[in-house]
Write a protein that holds these residues in place. Structure first.
Motif, PDB file in Angstrom:
ATOM      1  N   LEU A   1     -35.324  42.082  46.322  1.00 20.02           N
ATOM      2  CA  LEU A   1     -34.881  43.261  45.580  1.00 20.02           C
ATOM      3  C   LEU A   1     -34.254  42.862  44.244  1.00 20.02           C
ATOM      4  CD1 LEU A   1     -34.314  46.321  45.446  1.00 20.02           C
ATOM      5  CD2 LEU A   1     -32.180  45.876  46.696  1.00 20.02           C
ATOM      6  N   GLY A   2     -33.404  41.858  44.290  1.00 20.19           N
ATOM      7  CA  GLY A   2     -32.705  41.440  43.081  1.00 20.19           C
ATOM      8  C   GLY A   2     -33.626  40.945  41.996  1.00 20.19           C
ATOM      9  N   ASP A   3     -34.719  40.303  42.382  1.00 19.38           N
ATOM     10  CA  ASP A   3     -35.699  39.840  41.405  1.00 19.38           C
ATOM     11  C   ASP A   3     -36.230  41.008  40.585  1.00 19.38           C
ATOM     12  OD1 ASP A   3     -37.673  37.936  40.255  1.00 19.38           O
ATOM     13  OD2 ASP A   3     -39.092  39.121  41.408  1.00 19.38           O
ATOM     14  N   ARG A   4     -36.514  42.127  41.258  1.00 21.73           N
ATOM     15  CA  ARG A   4     -37.050  43.308  40.565  1.00 21.73           C
ATOM     16  C   ARG A   4     -35.974  43.990  39.732  1.00 21.73           C
ATOM     17  NH1 ARG A   4     -39.882  40.387  44.139  1.00 21.73           N
ATOM     18  NH2 ARG A   4     -42.084  40.984  44.103  1.00 21.73           N
ATOM     19  N   VAL A   5     -34.765  44.076  40.268  1.00 22.69           N
ATOM     20  CA  VAL A   5     -33.671  44.693  39.523  1.00 22.69           C
ATOM     21  C   VAL A   5     -33.341  43.866  38.285  1.00 22.69           C
ATOM     22  CG1 VAL A   5     -31.236  45.372  39.615  1.00 22.69           C
ATOM     23  CG2 VAL A   5     -32.722  45.766  41.593  1.00 22.69           C
ATOM     24  N   LEU A   6     -33.333  42.545  38.439  1.00 27.12           N
ATOM     25  CA  LEU A   6     -33.070  41.660  37.303  1.00 27.12           C
ATOM     26  C   LEU A   6     -34.109  41.867  36.211  1.00 27.12           C
ATOM     27  CD1 LEU A   6     -31.607  39.261  35.965  1.00 27.12           C
ATOM     28  CD2 LEU A   6     -33.072  37.730  37.297  1.00 27.12           C
ATOM     29  N   GLY A   7     -35.380  41.928  36.607  1.00 27.59           N
ATOM     30  CA  GLY A   7     -36.430  42.133  35.620  1.00 27.59           C
ATOM     31  C   GLY A   7     -36.269  43.437  34.868  1.00 27.59           C
ATOM     32  N   LEU A   8     -35.926  44.507  35.578  1.00 25.64           N
ATOM     33  CA  LEU A   8     -35.737  45.801  34.924  1.00 25.64           C
ATOM     34  C   LEU A   8     -34.523  45.789  34.008  1.00 25.64           C
ATOM     35  CD1 LEU A   8     -36.453  48.758  34.519  1.00 25.64           C
ATOM     36  CD2 LEU A   8     -35.180  49.295  36.613  1.00 25.64           C
ATOM     37  N   ALA A   9     -33.417  45.215  34.480  1.00 23.42           N
ATOM     38  CA  ALA A   9     -32.201  45.179  33.672  1.00 23.42           C
ATOM     39  C   ALA A   9     -32.400  44.362  32.397  1.00 23.42           C
ATOM     40  CB  ALA A   9     -31.043  44.610  34.494  1.00 23.42           C
ATOM     41  N   VAL A  10     -33.054  43.220  32.532  1.00 28.26           N
ATOM     42  CA  VAL A  10     -33.309  42.383  31.356  1.00 28.26           C
ATOM     43  C   VAL A  10     -34.288  43.073  30.408  1.00 28.26           C
ATOM     44  CG1 VAL A  10     -34.312  40.216  30.560  1.00 28.26           C
ATOM     45  CG2 VAL A  10     -32.726  40.208  32.479  1.00 28.26           C
ATOM     46  N   SER A  11     -35.313  43.719  30.947  1.00 25.63           N
ATOM     47  CA  SER A  11     -36.273  44.436  30.115  1.00 25.63           C
ATOM     48  C   SER A  11     -35.578  45.521  29.304  1.00 25.63           C
ATOM     49  CB  SER A  11     -37.368  45.057  30.981  1.00 25.63           C
ATOM     50  OG  SER A  11     -38.123  44.066  31.647  1.00 25.63           O
ATOM     51  N   ASP A  12     -34.699  46.262  29.949  1.00 24.05           N
ATOM     52  CA  ASP A  12     -33.944  47.310  29.263  1.00 24.05           C
ATOM     53  C   ASP A  12     -33.068  46.716  28.175  1.00 24.05           C
ATOM     54  OD1 ASP A  12     -32.943  49.898  28.787  1.00 24.05           O
ATOM     55  OD2 ASP A  12     -31.293  49.603  30.185  1.00 24.05           O
ATOM     56  N   MET A  13     -32.425  45.599  28.480  1.00 22.59           N
ATOM     57  CA  MET A  13     -31.560  44.928  27.528  1.00 22.59           C
ATOM     58  C   MET A  13     -32.353  44.443  26.310  1.00 22.59           C
ATOM     59  SD  MET A  13     -28.788  41.939  28.452  1.00 22.59           S
ATOM     60  CE  MET A  13     -30.014  40.776  29.055  1.00 22.59           C
ATOM     61  N   LEU A  14     -33.511  43.857  26.553  1.00 27.78           N
ATOM     62  CA  LEU A  14     -34.346  43.366  25.452  1.00 27.78           C
ATOM     63  C   LEU A  14     -34.884  44.514  24.608  1.00 27.78           C
ATOM     64  CD1 LEU A  14     -36.364  40.618  27.375  1.00 27.78           C
ATOM     65  CD2 LEU A  14     -34.626  40.232  25.627  1.00 27.78           C
ATOM     66  N   TYR A  15     -35.311  45.583  25.263  1.00 25.08           N
ATOM     67  CA  TYR A  15     -35.868  46.739  24.550  1.00 25.08           C
ATOM     68  C   TYR A  15     -34.832  47.314  23.581  1.00 25.08           C
ATOM     69  CZ  TYR A  15     -38.398  51.137  23.828  1.00 25.08           C
ATOM     70  OH  TYR A  15     -39.064  52.197  23.269  1.00 25.08           O
TER      71      TYR A  15
END
Length: 228
Positions: free
Chosen positions: A44-58
């Motif tokens: 679960l954390g792998d997916r949450v991390l990816g989304l959080a980082v994607s949002d941060m980068l965007y």
């Protein structure tokens, strides 16, 4: 060392402490510990991390194209980065491990630390929602976002994008020399960019020589690999 120390470093207090206990429990500790291992939380954390980082980068790089954002994402969420974050949280003393893993020095094992980093992100997500998980990720990964450890592009990709950005044809590569036996060849490759002198690279494979040639061209022209 109690988990409250770890919570302090995470700057997050769990409403359900059992989630944090699960996040630091390796499968080798089962059934010695009456807690499930971190494996599901890691997923679960792998997916949450990816989304959080994607949002941060965007948000942070509003002018960046999809390709650059994807490269930045891959650099930030790679296992090595997660290992560094977990070590920064000092998760080692809190890991629940089997005796064999402890004897093998698993408290500082890179793969386990990376997994636990993702598991903790997953645990915070379940306990406090995405906003809490995103805050945790921003705190841990923001500095790395602005100072990537590795070039975001390899030399060939950087050179091709540089040429395309100036309306030039794609660079072409030509083997100018091949030496050595078949089992240990050595290549010299030249790269040609319209309107520019040739640049050469050497390597034990054609691919490595092409990267060397592209890198030589970029260095000669003063082009940074992380700029377009």
């Amino acid at each position: 060392m109690g988990l409250s120390d770890l919570e302090e470093r995470l700057a997050y207090r769990f409403a359900d402490r059992s989630l944090l206990e699960m996040a630091v429990t390796h499968v080798s500790a089962i059934p010695a510990q009456k807690v499930k291992s971190y494996q599901r939380l890691e997923f679960l954390g792998d997916r949450v991390l990816g989304l959080a980082v994607s949002d941060m980068l965007y948000t942070t790089f509003p002018q960046a194209e999809e390709g650059e954002l994807s490269r930045r994402l891959a650099e930030l969420v790679r296992k090595e980065s997660c290992t560094e974050v977990a070590r920064g949280w000092n998760v080692g003393p809190h890991l629940r491990l089997g005796e064999g893993e402890i004897a093998a020095g698993a408290r500082d094992n890179a793969a386990i630390c990376a997994d636990v980093c993702e598991a903790i992100v997953g645990a915070v997500f379940l306990d406090g929602g995405f906003a809490a998980a995103k805050t945790l990720v921003q705190s841990a990964f923001a500095a790395r976002m602005h100072a990537p450890r590795r070039p975001l592009r390899d030399a060939k990709t950087a050179l091709q994008e540089w040429a395309q950005g100036r309306g030039l044809p794609a660079p072409t590569y030509e083997i100018t020399e091949r030496s050595g036996p078949d089992h240990a060849p050595h290549f010299r490759v030249a790269v040609r960019v319209e309107g520019k002198p040739l640049a050469e690279g050497r390597g034990a494979s054609k691919r490595n020589a092409e990267q060397g040639a592209a890198g030589a061209f970029l260095a000669r022209e003063g082009i940074r690999v992380d700029q377009s």
